[in-house]
Design an enzyme around this catalytic site. Structure first.
Site, PDB file in Angstrom:
ATOM      1  N   TYR A 107       0.858  -1.203   0.000  1.00 41.95           N
ATOM      2  CA  TYR A 107       0.000   0.000   0.000  1.00 41.95           C
ATOM      3  C   TYR A 107       0.886   1.243   0.000  1.00 41.95           C
ATOM      4  O   TYR A 107       0.655   2.176  -0.787  1.00 41.95           O
ATOM      5  CB  TYR A 107      -0.942  -0.004   1.211  1.00 41.95           C
ATOM      6  CG  TYR A 107      -1.784   1.264   1.286  1.00 41.95           C
ATOM      7  CD1 TYR A 107      -2.749   1.533   0.311  1.00 41.95           C
ATOM      8  CD2 TYR A 107      -1.603   2.205   2.307  1.00 41.95           C
ATOM      9  CE1 TYR A 107      -3.510   2.697   0.363  1.00 41.95           C
ATOM     10  CE2 TYR A 107      -2.365   3.366   2.369  1.00 41.95           C
ATOM     11  CZ  TYR A 107      -3.316   3.610   1.386  1.00 41.95           C
ATOM     12  OH  TYR A 107      -4.062   4.763   1.427  1.00 41.95           O
ATOM     13  N   GLU A 164     -14.742   3.829   5.026  1.00 42.57           N
ATOM     14  CA  GLU A 164     -14.825   2.374   4.822  1.00 42.57           C
ATOM     15  C   GLU A 164     -13.433   1.773   4.560  1.00 42.57           C
ATOM     16  O   GLU A 164     -13.297   0.577   4.311  1.00 42.57           O
ATOM     17  CB  GLU A 164     -15.754   2.076   3.636  1.00 42.57           C
ATOM     18  CG  GLU A 164     -17.189   2.441   3.920  1.00 42.57           C
ATOM     19  CD  GLU A 164     -18.109   2.208   2.732  1.00 42.57           C
ATOM     20  OE1 GLU A 164     -17.695   1.598   1.730  1.00 42.57           O
ATOM     21  OE2 GLU A 164     -19.271   2.652   2.803  1.00 42.57           O
TER      22      GLU A 164
HETATM   23  P1  NAP Z   1     -13.460   4.360   1.199  1.00 42.00           P
HETATM   24  O1  NAP Z   1     -14.444   4.899   2.175  1.00 42.00           O
HETATM   25  O2  NAP Z   1     -13.257   2.889   1.147  1.00 42.00           O
HETATM   26  O3  NAP Z   1     -13.847   4.913  -0.262  1.00 42.00           O
HETATM   27  C1  NAP Z   1     -13.118   4.483  -1.383  1.00 42.00           C
HETATM   28  C2  NAP Z   1     -13.856   4.899  -2.645  1.00 42.00           C
HETATM   29  O4  NAP Z   1     -13.092   4.439  -3.782  1.00 42.00           O
HETATM   30  C3  NAP Z   1     -15.236   4.286  -2.754  1.00 42.00           C
HETATM   31  O5  NAP Z   1     -16.116   5.238  -3.269  1.00 42.00           O
HETATM   32  C4  NAP Z   1     -15.050   3.149  -3.748  1.00 42.00           C
HETATM   33  O6  NAP Z   1     -16.258   2.986  -4.470  1.00 42.00           O
HETATM   34  C5  NAP Z   1     -13.959   3.725  -4.651  1.00 42.00           C
HETATM   35  N1  NAP Z   1     -13.219   2.703  -5.381  1.00 42.00           N
HETATM   36  C6  NAP Z   1     -12.414   1.741  -4.871  1.00 42.00           C
HETATM   37  N2  NAP Z   1     -11.947   0.963  -5.861  1.00 42.00           N
HETATM   38  C7  NAP Z   1     -12.466   1.442  -7.008  1.00 42.00           C
HETATM   39  C8  NAP Z   1     -12.380   1.058  -8.381  1.00 42.00           C
HETATM   40  N3  NAP Z   1     -11.624   0.007  -8.746  1.00 42.00           N
HETATM   41  N4  NAP Z   1     -13.037   1.774  -9.315  1.00 42.00           N
HETATM   42  C9  NAP Z   1     -13.804   2.838  -8.949  1.00 42.00           C
HETATM   43  N5  NAP Z   1     -13.926   3.244  -7.670  1.00 42.00           N
HETATM   44  C10 NAP Z   1     -13.284   2.553  -6.723  1.00 42.00           C
HETATM   45  O7  NAP Z   1     -12.008   4.975   1.452  1.00 42.00           O
HETATM   46  P2  NAP Z   1     -11.496   6.491   1.678  1.00 42.00           P
HETATM   47  O8  NAP Z   1     -10.830   6.525   2.984  1.00 42.00           O
HETATM   48  O9  NAP Z   1     -12.545   7.462   1.372  1.00 42.00           O
HETATM   49  O10 NAP Z   1     -10.350   6.542   0.560  1.00 42.00           O
HETATM   50  C11 NAP Z   1     -10.293   7.506  -0.473  1.00 42.00           C
HETATM   51  C12 NAP Z   1      -8.835   7.754  -0.842  1.00 42.00           C
HETATM   52  O11 NAP Z   1      -8.144   8.305   0.271  1.00 42.00           O
HETATM   53  C13 NAP Z   1      -8.065   6.488  -1.240  1.00 42.00           C
HETATM   54  O12 NAP Z   1      -7.233   6.785  -2.340  1.00 42.00           O
HETATM   55  C14 NAP Z   1      -7.236   6.190  -0.002  1.00 42.00           C
HETATM   56  O13 NAP Z   1      -6.071   5.484  -0.318  1.00 42.00           O
HETATM   57  C15 NAP Z   1      -6.941   7.598   0.481  1.00 42.00           C
HETATM   58  N6  NAP Z   1      -6.575   7.695   1.901  1.00 42.00           N
HETATM   59  C16 NAP Z   1      -7.402   7.231   2.886  1.00 42.00           C
HETATM   60  C17 NAP Z   1      -7.001   7.337   4.201  1.00 42.00           C
HETATM   61  C18 NAP Z   1      -7.855   6.822   5.346  1.00 42.00           C
HETATM   62  O14 NAP Z   1      -7.336   6.700   6.467  1.00 42.00           O
HETATM   63  N7  NAP Z   1      -9.128   6.568   5.146  1.00 42.00           N
HETATM   64  C19 NAP Z   1      -5.775   7.906   4.535  1.00 42.00           C
HETATM   65  C20 NAP Z   1      -4.955   8.363   3.502  1.00 42.00           C
HETATM   66  C21 NAP Z   1      -5.359   8.261   2.205  1.00 42.00           C
HETATM   67  P3  NAP Z   1     -16.889   1.609  -4.999  1.00 42.00           P
HETATM   68  O15 NAP Z   1     -16.588   0.578  -3.966  1.00 42.00           O
HETATM   69  O16 NAP Z   1     -18.338   1.936  -5.163  1.00 42.00           O
HETATM   70  O17 NAP Z   1     -16.210   1.368  -6.298  1.00 42.00           O
END
Ligand code: NAP
Length: 253
Positions: free
Chosen positions: A154, A190
């Site tokens: 990751y 999520e």
């Molecule tokens: P999340 O709640 O799991 O949301 C992830 C989103 O990405 C969902 O809308 C999902 O939608 C979409 N997604 C995943 N795979 C996909 C695919 N193959 N095609 C199209 N859509 C896809 O996670 P989040 O925390 O909001 O994450 C958003 C971003 O922030 C990510 O890049 C993550 O790495 C980054 N981030 C998160 C954190 C954290 O602690 N949460 C920290 C640093 C960075 P569907 O399932 O409907 O496709």
């Protein structure tokens, strides 16, 4: 129709969904992407009725090169001049040492976080260059700045996003198209449920005993970045919970 059009990948949950609300509140029309159509439709109705904006749903998996191309080609005329791309869709899948790593998990992360982001960007950047305007916001992570134990692949994918964020900026500043990276610490979305393959109990433990970030905190950061005057670009913004001074350290009560 307003001339502010944002395309958000991964708008069906978490940071993408919160960003959709924030941008809608500020008058952006939105293209909402994700794989879960039902979620996107519910969000579409809510956004259109709450903020009086226009939205378009584009359901595709960003890992599927052909689906990305077809999906973007089908954006209606009124949504084609995208002013803001939020490369948000991404995930962690599994956690552990490399010697015991699940190669399927690795592939999912590499295909989504690196290749998917590239496929989408490849189809949006030319229009921004042609119009000599635009802003790309890449969702990186503190994991793209520092590696933490058991985060290996990751972290590697987010180091790649960090590199691509820099590369895009070098290539696009001349037009001028802005490029900014957002680097969050722990945000309760999520994300951990996905990382632990649906194990909600295990996911919940990640956020116990400290005030984690909320998706809305990152949406605020994104809006700050995209609302600066044309001559000001925020190259990178690292946003951490106060209780998490570094990726591997969390002060829990
Ligand atoms: P999340 O709640 O799991 O949301 C992830 C989103 O990405 C969902 O809308 C999902 O939608 C979409 N997604 C995943 N795979 C996909 C695919 N193959 N095609 C199209 N859509 C896809 O996670 P989040 O925390 O909001 O994450 C958003 C971003 O922030 C990510 O890049 C993550 O790495 C980054 N981030 C998160 C954190 C954290 O602690 N949460 C920290 C640093 C960075 P569907 O399932 O409907 O496709």
């Amino acid at each position: 129709m307003t001339n502010k059009i944002a395309f958000i990948t991964g708008a069906s949950a978490g940071i993408g969904e919160a960003t959709a609300h924030k941008l809608a509140q500020h008058g952006y029309n939105l293209i909402l992407n994700g794989r879960r159509e039902g979620r996107l439709k519910a969000l579409q109705t809510l956004l259109e009725t709450t903020y009086n904006i226009e939205t378009f749903i584009s359901v595709f998996d960003i890992r599927d090169r052909k689906a990305v191309e077809n999906g973007i080609n089908q954006f209606p005329e009124a949504f084609k001049n995208i002013t803001l791309l939020v490369n948000n869709a991404g995930l962690a899948s599994g956690q552990g040492t490399l010697d015991k790593g699940n190669i399927d998990d690795w592939e999912v992360m590499i295909d989504t976080n690196i290749k998917g982001l590239l496929y989408v960007s490849r189809h949006i950047i030319p229009g921004m260059i042609e119009r000599k305007a635009g802003h790309i916001v890449n969702l990186c992570s503190i994991a793209g700045k520092e590696v933490y134990a058991n985060g290996n692949v990751y972290c590697a994918t987010k180091f790649a996003v960090d590199a691509l964020n820099k590369a895009m900026r070098i290539e696009l500043a001349q037009y001028p198209v802005k490029v900014s990276g957002i680097y969050p610490g722990a945000v309760e979305t999520e994300f951990s449920i996905v990382r632990f393959h649906g194990d909600e109990e295990r996911a919940k433990k990640i956020y116990e005993g400290f005030d984690n970030l909320l998706a809305e905190d990152i949406a605020d950061a994104i809006y700050y970045v995209v609302s600066r005057p044309l001559h000001v670009n925020i190259n990178e913004m690292i946003v951490m919970p106060t209780a998490q001074p570094a990726p591997g350290i969390i002060h829990r009560t």
